[in-house]
Scaffold this motif. Structure first.
Motif, PDB file in Angstrom:
ATOM      1  N   ALA A   9      44.284  23.978  34.153  1.00 23.82           N
ATOM      2  CA  ALA A   9      43.407  25.135  33.900  1.00 23.82           C
ATOM      3  C   ALA A   9      42.944  25.761  35.215  1.00 23.82           C
ATOM      4  CB  ALA A   9      42.208  24.720  33.056  1.00 23.82           C
ATOM      5  N   GLU A  10      42.646  24.923  36.199  1.00 23.96           N
ATOM      6  CA  GLU A  10      42.240  25.450  37.511  1.00 23.96           C
ATOM      7  C   GLU A  10      43.395  26.186  38.167  1.00 23.96           C
ATOM      8  OE1 GLU A  10      40.802  22.195  39.852  1.00 23.96           O
ATOM      9  OE2 GLU A  10      39.120  21.795  38.511  1.00 23.96           O
ATOM     10  N   ARG A  11      44.594  25.652  38.014  1.00 28.90           N
ATOM     11  CA  ARG A  11      45.767  26.293  38.609  1.00 28.90           C
ATOM     12  C   ARG A  11      45.997  27.666  37.964  1.00 28.90           C
ATOM     13  NH1 ARG A  11      50.568  24.291  41.431  1.00 28.90           N
ATOM     14  NH2 ARG A  11      52.138  25.890  41.133  1.00 28.90           N
ATOM     15  N   ARG A  12      45.885  27.748  36.635  1.00 23.02           N
ATOM     16  CA  ARG A  12      46.052  29.035  35.948  1.00 23.02           C
ATOM     17  C   ARG A  12      44.986  30.026  36.406  1.00 23.02           C
ATOM     18  NH1 ARG A  12      49.739  29.343  32.020  1.00 23.02           N
ATOM     19  NH2 ARG A  12      48.811  31.196  31.115  1.00 23.02           N
ATOM     20  N   ALA A  13      43.763  29.553  36.543  1.00 21.27           N
ATOM     21  CA  ALA A  13      42.681  30.431  36.994  1.00 21.27           C
ATOM     22  C   ALA A  13      42.956  30.932  38.413  1.00 21.27           C
ATOM     23  CB  ALA A  13      41.345  29.704  36.925  1.00 21.27           C
ATOM     24  N   ALA A  14      43.449  30.060  39.281  1.00 23.08           N
ATOM     25  CA  ALA A  14      43.768  30.458  40.656  1.00 23.08           C
ATOM     26  C   ALA A  14      44.895  31.488  40.686  1.00 23.08           C
ATOM     27  CB  ALA A  14      44.138  29.234  41.489  1.00 23.08           C
ATOM     28  N   LEU A  15      45.801  31.403  39.738  1.00 21.80           N
ATOM     29  CA  LEU A  15      46.900  32.369  39.647  1.00 21.80           C
ATOM     30  C   LEU A  15      46.503  33.633  38.891  1.00 21.80           C
ATOM     31  CD1 LEU A  15      49.835  29.906  38.875  1.00 21.80           C
ATOM     32  CD2 LEU A  15      49.427  31.163  41.016  1.00 21.80           C
ATOM     33  N   PRO A  26      44.610  48.160  46.435  1.00 17.51           N
ATOM     34  CA  PRO A  26      43.664  47.065  46.675  1.00 17.51           C
ATOM     35  C   PRO A  26      43.565  46.163  45.446  1.00 17.51           C
ATOM     36  CG  PRO A  26      42.469  49.065  46.161  1.00 17.51           C
ATOM     37  CD  PRO A  26      43.931  49.447  46.228  1.00 17.51           C
ATOM     38  N   ALA A  27      43.070  44.970  45.651  1.00 18.91           N
ATOM     39  CA  ALA A  27      42.797  44.071  44.526  1.00 18.91           C
ATOM     40  C   ALA A  27      41.772  44.734  43.615  1.00 18.91           C
ATOM     41  CB  ALA A  27      42.266  42.737  45.043  1.00 18.91           C
ATOM     42  N   VAL A  28      41.810  44.377  42.342  1.00 16.15           N
ATOM     43  CA  VAL A  28      40.864  44.930  41.376  1.00 16.15           C
ATOM     44  C   VAL A  28      39.754  43.896  41.181  1.00 16.15           C
ATOM     45  CG1 VAL A  28      40.552  45.835  39.056  1.00 16.15           C
ATOM     46  CG2 VAL A  28      42.728  46.185  40.248  1.00 16.15           C
ATOM     47  N   ALA A  29      38.571  44.255  41.591  1.00 14.64           N
ATOM     48  CA  ALA A  29      37.444  43.315  41.509  1.00 14.64           C
ATOM     49  C   ALA A  29      36.914  43.218  40.090  1.00 14.64           C
ATOM     50  CB  ALA A  29      36.329  43.775  42.449  1.00 14.64           C
ATOM     51  N   ASP A  30      36.402  42.064  39.763  1.00 14.55           N
ATOM     52  CA  ASP A  30      35.633  41.843  38.532  1.00 14.55           C
ATOM     53  C   ASP A  30      36.415  42.012  37.235  1.00 14.55           C
ATOM     54  OD1 ASP A  30      33.371  41.368  40.125  1.00 14.55           O
ATOM     55  OD2 ASP A  30      32.927  43.506  40.177  1.00 14.55           O
ATOM     56  N   ILE A  31      37.713  41.851  37.242  1.00 13.01           N
ATOM     57  CA  ILE A  31      38.483  41.881  35.997  1.00 13.01           C
ATOM     58  C   ILE A  31      39.017  40.470  35.763  1.00 13.01           C
ATOM     59  CG2 ILE A  31      40.603  42.667  37.114  1.00 13.01           C
ATOM     60  CD1 ILE A  31      41.213  44.235  34.490  1.00 13.01           C
ATOM     61  N   THR A  32      38.839  39.986  34.568  1.00 14.33           N
ATOM     62  CA  THR A  32      39.241  38.620  34.252  1.00 14.33           C
ATOM     63  C   THR A  32      40.733  38.562  33.938  1.00 14.33           C
ATOM     64  OG1 THR A  32      38.883  38.806  31.873  1.00 14.33           O
ATOM     65  CG2 THR A  32      36.951  38.197  33.236  1.00 14.33           C
ATOM     66  N   PRO A  33      41.321  37.366  33.974  1.00 10.11           N
ATOM     67  CA  PRO A  33      42.717  37.229  33.563  1.00 10.11           C
ATOM     68  C   PRO A  33      42.944  37.699  32.116  1.00 10.11           C
ATOM     69  CG  PRO A  33      42.038  35.280  34.756  1.00 10.11           C
ATOM     70  CD  PRO A  33      40.799  36.114  34.539  1.00 10.11           C
ATOM     71  N   GLU A  34      41.998  37.417  31.232  1.00  7.00           N
ATOM     72  CA  GLU A  34      42.132  37.844  29.845  1.00  7.00           C
ATOM     73  C   GLU A  34      42.093  39.366  29.738  1.00  7.00           C
ATOM     74  OE1 GLU A  34      40.541  33.685  29.911  1.00  7.00           O
ATOM     75  OE2 GLU A  34      40.017  35.522  30.958  1.00  7.00           O
ATOM     76  N   GLN A  35      41.186  39.995  30.458  1.00  3.84           N
ATOM     77  CA  GLN A  35      41.126  41.460  30.443  1.00  3.84           C
ATOM     78  C   GLN A  35      42.414  42.047  31.006  1.00  3.84           C
ATOM     79  OE1 GLN A  35      37.476  41.709  32.722  1.00  3.84           O
ATOM     80  NE2 GLN A  35      36.367  42.533  30.940  1.00  3.84           N
ATOM     81  N   THR A  36      42.924  41.444  32.058  1.00  2.00           N
ATOM     82  CA  THR A  36      44.182  41.906  32.643  1.00  2.00           C
ATOM     83  C   THR A  36      45.305  41.804  31.626  1.00  2.00           C
ATOM     84  OG1 THR A  36      43.437  41.233  34.834  1.00  2.00           O
ATOM     85  CG2 THR A  36      45.805  41.575  34.548  1.00  2.00           C
ATOM     86  N   LEU A  68      45.695  33.833  35.657  1.00  2.00           N
ATOM     87  CA  LEU A  68      46.377  33.837  34.370  1.00  2.00           C
ATOM     88  C   LEU A  68      45.412  33.395  33.276  1.00  2.00           C
ATOM     89  CD1 LEU A  68      49.737  32.170  35.395  1.00  2.00           C
ATOM     90  CD2 LEU A  68      49.341  34.581  34.891  1.00  2.00           C
ATOM     91  N   PRO A  69      45.547  33.972  32.092  1.00  2.00           N
ATOM     92  CA  PRO A  69      44.700  33.546  30.973  1.00  2.00           C
ATOM     93  C   PRO A  69      45.140  32.175  30.463  1.00  2.00           C
ATOM     94  CG  PRO A  69      46.304  35.137  30.219  1.00  2.00           C
ATOM     95  CD  PRO A  69      46.461  35.041  31.717  1.00  2.00           C
TER      96      PRO A  69
END
Length: 128
Positions: A22-28, A101-111, A30-31
């Protein structure tokens, strides 16, 4: 220590240091496994996070390229590429708009919802 214990001991120590999936997915960025993006939610999120550069429906603007384009078809830019772009930004490579640029404050699920919206719009244009 006996030689036959060295390799198993090293493998055990390395395995103990392996990141949690789960930590690896979050670092990548990914939802969770099995998460399904919803294009309807993606419309609203696209409007909030992406529209200013990529146009109201992903067809591009003077600030950014169209995402509803064969360049971004799944076979050329997999969904993972969108997650990486959101997390890290992107160096200019297909278009002349400069770096994204990177998109700040968007979660993997929102992405993932945004990606579902983009893929839906691509399908409407026959882009697969």
């Amino acid at each position: 220590m006996k030689r036959y214990l060295i390799l198993p001991t090293l493998l055990f120590l390395v395995a103990c240091e392996a990141p949690d999936p789960a930590e690896r997915r979050a670092a990548l960025h990914l939802p969770p496994p099995g998460f399904q993006g919803d294009p309807a939610q993606g419309v609203q999120l696209f409007s909030s996070y992406c529209q200013s550069c990529h146009g109201a429906t992903g067809y591009g603007s003077e600030q950014g390229p169209p995402l509803v384009d064969k360049v971004y078809r799944p076979a050329h830019h997999a969904d993972f590429a969108f997650h990486v772009a959101v997390r890290d930004g992107v160096r200019q490579h297909h278009w002349g708009f400069g770096d994204m640029p990177a998109v700040a404050d968007i979660t993997p699920e929102q992405t993932e919802h945004v990606i579902a919206f983009i893929r839906q719009e691509q399908l409407k244009r026959g882009i697969q």
